[in-house]
Scaffold this active site. Structure first.
Site, PDB file in Angstrom:
ATOM      1  N   HIS A   1       0.817  -1.207   0.000  1.00 30.12           N
ATOM      2  CA  HIS A   1       0.000   0.000   0.000  1.00 30.12           C
ATOM      3  C   HIS A   1       0.851   1.256   0.000  1.00 30.12           C
ATOM      4  O   HIS A   1       0.444   2.297  -0.474  1.00 30.12           O
ATOM      5  CB  HIS A   1      -0.932  -0.010   1.214  1.00 30.12           C
TER       6      HIS A   1
ATOM      7  N   GLU B   1      -5.775 -16.925 -18.137  1.00 26.93           N
ATOM      8  CA  GLU B   1      -4.572 -16.839 -17.296  1.00 26.93           C
ATOM      9  C   GLU B   1      -3.997 -18.213 -16.995  1.00 26.93           C
ATOM     10  O   GLU B   1      -3.038 -18.351 -16.244  1.00 26.93           O
ATOM     11  CB  GLU B   1      -4.834 -16.027 -16.024  1.00 26.93           C
TER      12      GLU B   1
ATOM     13  N   ASP C   1      -0.869 -13.946 -14.098  1.00 25.78           N
ATOM     14  CA  ASP C   1      -0.961 -15.382 -13.861  1.00 25.78           C
ATOM     15  C   ASP C   1      -0.571 -16.205 -15.079  1.00 25.78           C
ATOM     16  O   ASP C   1       0.021 -17.261 -14.942  1.00 25.78           O
ATOM     17  CB  ASP C   1      -2.379 -15.756 -13.415  1.00 25.78           C
TER      18      ASP C   1
ATOM     19  N   CYS D   1      -5.642  -7.326 -19.150  1.00 25.53           N
ATOM     20  CA  CYS D   1      -5.699  -6.536 -17.913  1.00 25.53           C
ATOM     21  C   CYS D   1      -4.545  -6.847 -16.962  1.00 25.53           C
ATOM     22  O   CYS D   1      -4.531  -6.383 -15.833  1.00 25.53           O
ATOM     23  CB  CYS D   1      -7.037  -6.743 -17.210  1.00 25.53           C
TER      24      CYS D   1
HETATM   25  C1  PEP Z   1      -3.652 -11.366 -13.847  1.00 25.99           C
HETATM   26  O1  PEP Z   1      -3.473 -12.495 -13.399  1.00 25.99           O
HETATM   27  O2  PEP Z   1      -2.984 -10.903 -14.808  1.00 25.99           O
HETATM   28  C2  PEP Z   1      -4.660 -10.474 -13.280  1.00 25.99           C
HETATM   29  C3  PEP Z   1      -4.960  -9.324 -13.848  1.00 25.99           C
HETATM   30  O3  PEP Z   1      -5.265 -10.870 -12.140  1.00 25.99           O
HETATM   31  P1  PEP Z   1      -4.627 -10.777 -10.688  1.00 25.99           P
HETATM   32  O4  PEP Z   1      -3.374  -9.956 -10.804  1.00 25.99           O
HETATM   33  O5  PEP Z   1      -5.660 -10.146  -9.835  1.00 25.99           O
HETATM   34  O6  PEP Z   1      -4.377 -12.215 -10.388  1.00 25.99           O
HETATM   35 MG    MG Z   2      -4.920 -13.391 -12.056  1.00 23.14          MG
END
Ligand code: PEP
Ligand code: MG
Length: 589
Positions: free
Chosen positions: A198, A440, A464, A511
């Site tokens: 944070h 992912e 991931d 994302c």
């Molecule tokens: C990812 O795995 O790229 C993702 C966006 O999800 P998180 O980082 O929340 O696992």
């Molecule tokens: Mg993820």
């Protein structure tokens, strides 16, 4: 005195927040908390000890409440971090467990608290998601504050600094970071902490350069040393030589100019040099962050991580609470899309009050969609809230950690069931929701042609996808050097997904963090990703770069890029072809 030309030292850490600053170091000392004695209590003193602990907790809470009240306006959106800390003071894992240890083991409060916080931190550290792992730091900050009250030592008073300095600390808590006076502090560096802490989130909001995880900073740097903090590269230069100083003064000036210009143009659409329009979206965890997405010109929310409401509490949130939150985000963003990702947590959460039987490989365990399908009651509560929020704007539902078709069909079945229930109960909702899956896991990427029949869009979660494709734990520092989204295997998987989607007229978005790094941009556009989602602060820069790239040319380069056998070669080719364009504004000589 032999100090005329002290040797220039370069320290490498993790970039917590971009930007460059040059100035005098101000070392923030923090002692007293590390030396904790253990002693046993006489039985008649146990009650007194639990009372002493309770008093320390109350004092710590009062102190923190006062800090929250004094938070400056521009940091208000981060007050929630400290409010979570307030709740943690009375959390069962910390508060209840400490009292239990004092009573059962008849040990002093300091020792009991340290033991309880170590156990609680271990639970978070064993979770597969870096975001959740990083919550261990929150437990530590809270425990530290209580400990200081137990031991009568002082807090670091950052608000009292009266000259413009760069803070050098072992660690800064969010409470301390939030007291930073922008007129006095140019930037900060810490031995500990990482990108998902944070403290670095706040640094990015303050737009102060920060380098974290330096390990040696407080050992190497003395107050009044001249230092350069390069938050772009994640390095700190101590006692810079004359020519280094001149170079960085120039870089810093260019960076500031460039940033102003890029932010000024943040609201303009991301239209490429050959007139193709891309949507650049924001990733958020809380409704408060919508403001940052809008301020930075985001074209919608590409990833709303919904885990936060489920953390720092013992029960699961109810439908109304979830609905209120989702509705707020959807209404604030309307008519732009909001992509609500369903719950992505470990099964651990379910029994967070007790130490859980550990999963040997939590990242491969009962996580995300697997957990939700095992607990349809919890999943459906969330789906009902999403359906209800969809009546108030443009909602997409995103399912995480999909590894096979059955998980998709079962999730959609539950969504339909939830809609039918709402219908029956006469509650307002909309089933007009685009349904997407996170790509992912390699199995989902390889099955993309079939999964495309079941959904409206794909969103590639590279954080991931890289972890599972390359078998590299995304939170393990020892293999971090091997973690590379430009690995040819990852690029091939992404290409396969985009092509499979296109074949079925389904769009592919991204994302994961890969989307926010300029070096990856030509390849992502060349591969045909249609929408990128990232931390709000990265949006203006990525929009700016898209405007300079010719997507047709990037597509043409793909055959060369796909013929490479190493990430290093891919990187070099992108740099040779796009280096000047991507980095000309700041680092060009
Ligand atoms: C990812 O795995 O790229 C993702 C966006 O999800 P998180 O980082 O929340 O696992
Ligand atoms: Mg993820």
């Amino acid at each position: 005195m032999g100090t005329e030309n002290p040797e220039e030292i370069v320290l490498s850490g993790i970039s917590g927040s971009q930007g460059i600053c040059i100035g005098k170091a101000y070392l923030v000392d923090r002692e007293g908390v590390d030396v904790i004695e253990r002693y046993y209590l006489d039985p008649q003193n146990v009650k007194k000890e639990t009372n002493r602990f309770k008093q320390a907790v109350n004092k710590a809470k009062n102190e923190l409440s006062a800090i929250i009240e004094d938070i400056p306006e521009d940091l208000r959106q981060h007050a929630y971090i400290l409010e979570t800390h307030l709740l943690l003071h009375k959390d069962k894992m910390l508060y209840g467990k400490t009292i239990e240890l004092i009573e059962n083991e008849q040990i002093n409060a300091e020792w009991a608290l340290r033991k309880a916080s170590a156990a609680a931190k271990a639970i978070f550290r064993n979770m597969s998601e870096p975001y959740l792992q990083a919550r261990a730091a929150d437990i530590e900050h809270v425990a530290d504050r209580i400990l200081r009250h137990l031991m009568g030592t002082d807090d670091v008073d950052i608000s009292g600094i009266n000259k413009r300095v760069i803070l050098v600390a072992n660690n800064l808590s969010p409470a301390e970071t939030s007291q930073i006076n922008l007129d006095r502090v140019m930037g900060f560096i810490t031995d500990r902490g990482g990108k998902t802490s944070h403290t670095s989130i706040i640094a990015r909001t303050l737009e102060l350069p920060a380098v974290l995880g330096l390990e040696q900073a407080t050992a190497v740097i003395k107050s009044e040393d001249l230092i350069i903090v390069d938050g772009n590269e994640g390095i700190v230069i101590v006692n810079p030589a004359e020519e280094t100083l001149l170079r960085y003064e120039e870089l810093s000036r260019r960076y500031e100019e460039h940033k102003k210009e890029v932010i000024r143009r943040g609201d303009l659409p991301a239209t490429s040099a050959d007139s193709k329009l891309f949507r650049i979206m924001g990733n958020i965890e809380l409704p408060e962050e919508v403001v940052a997405v809008k301020d930075h010109g985001g074209d919608g929310i590409g990833l709303f991580r919904t885990e936060f409401l489920y953390l720092s509490r013992i029960d699961f949130p109810g439908e109304q609470e979830l609905f209120d939150q989702y509705k707020e985000v959807v209404e604030l963003m309307a008519p732009l899309p909001v992509t609500i990702r369903s719950l992505d947590i470990n099964g651990d959460k379910e029994i967070s009050t007790m130490p859980t039987p550990e999963e040997a490989n939590p990242a491969l365990g009962l996580r995300a969609i697997r957990f939700c399908l095992k607990r349809p009651d919890i999943f459906k509560t969330q789906l009902r809230a999403v359906l209800r929020a969809a009546a108030h704007g443009y909602v997409r539902l995103l399912l995480p950690m999909i590894s096979c078709a059955e998980e998709v069909t079962e999730s959609i079945r539950l969504l339909d069931e939830a809609a039918a229930e709402l219908d029956e109960e006469g509650i307002e909702y909309s089933r007009d929701i685009e349904i997407g899956i996170m790509i992912e896991i390699p199995s989902a990427a390889l099955m993309a042609d079939m999964l495309a029949d079941l959904v409206d869009f794909f969103s590639i979660g590279t954080n991931d996808l890289v972890q599972y494709t390359l078998a590299i734990d995304r939170g393990n520092r020892h293999v971090a050097h091997l973690y590379n989204p430009l690995h040819p295997a990852v690029i091939r998987l992404i290409r396969h997904v985009v092509d499979a989607g296109r074949h079925k007229n389904k769009k592919t978005y991204m994302c994961g963090e890969m989307a926010a790094d300029p070096i990856n941009l030509p390849i992502l556009l060349g591969l045909g990703i249609e929408e990128l989602s990232m931390a709000p602060q990265s949006i203006p820069e990525i929009k700016n770069l898209i405007r300079k790239i010719n997507v047709d040319d990037a597509e043409k380069l793909m055959s060369t890029l796909l013929a490479q056998s190493s990430a290093a070669d891919l990187h070099q080719i992108i740099k040779d072809n796009y280096g000047e364009l991507l980095f000309e504004d700041i680092y060009a000589e």
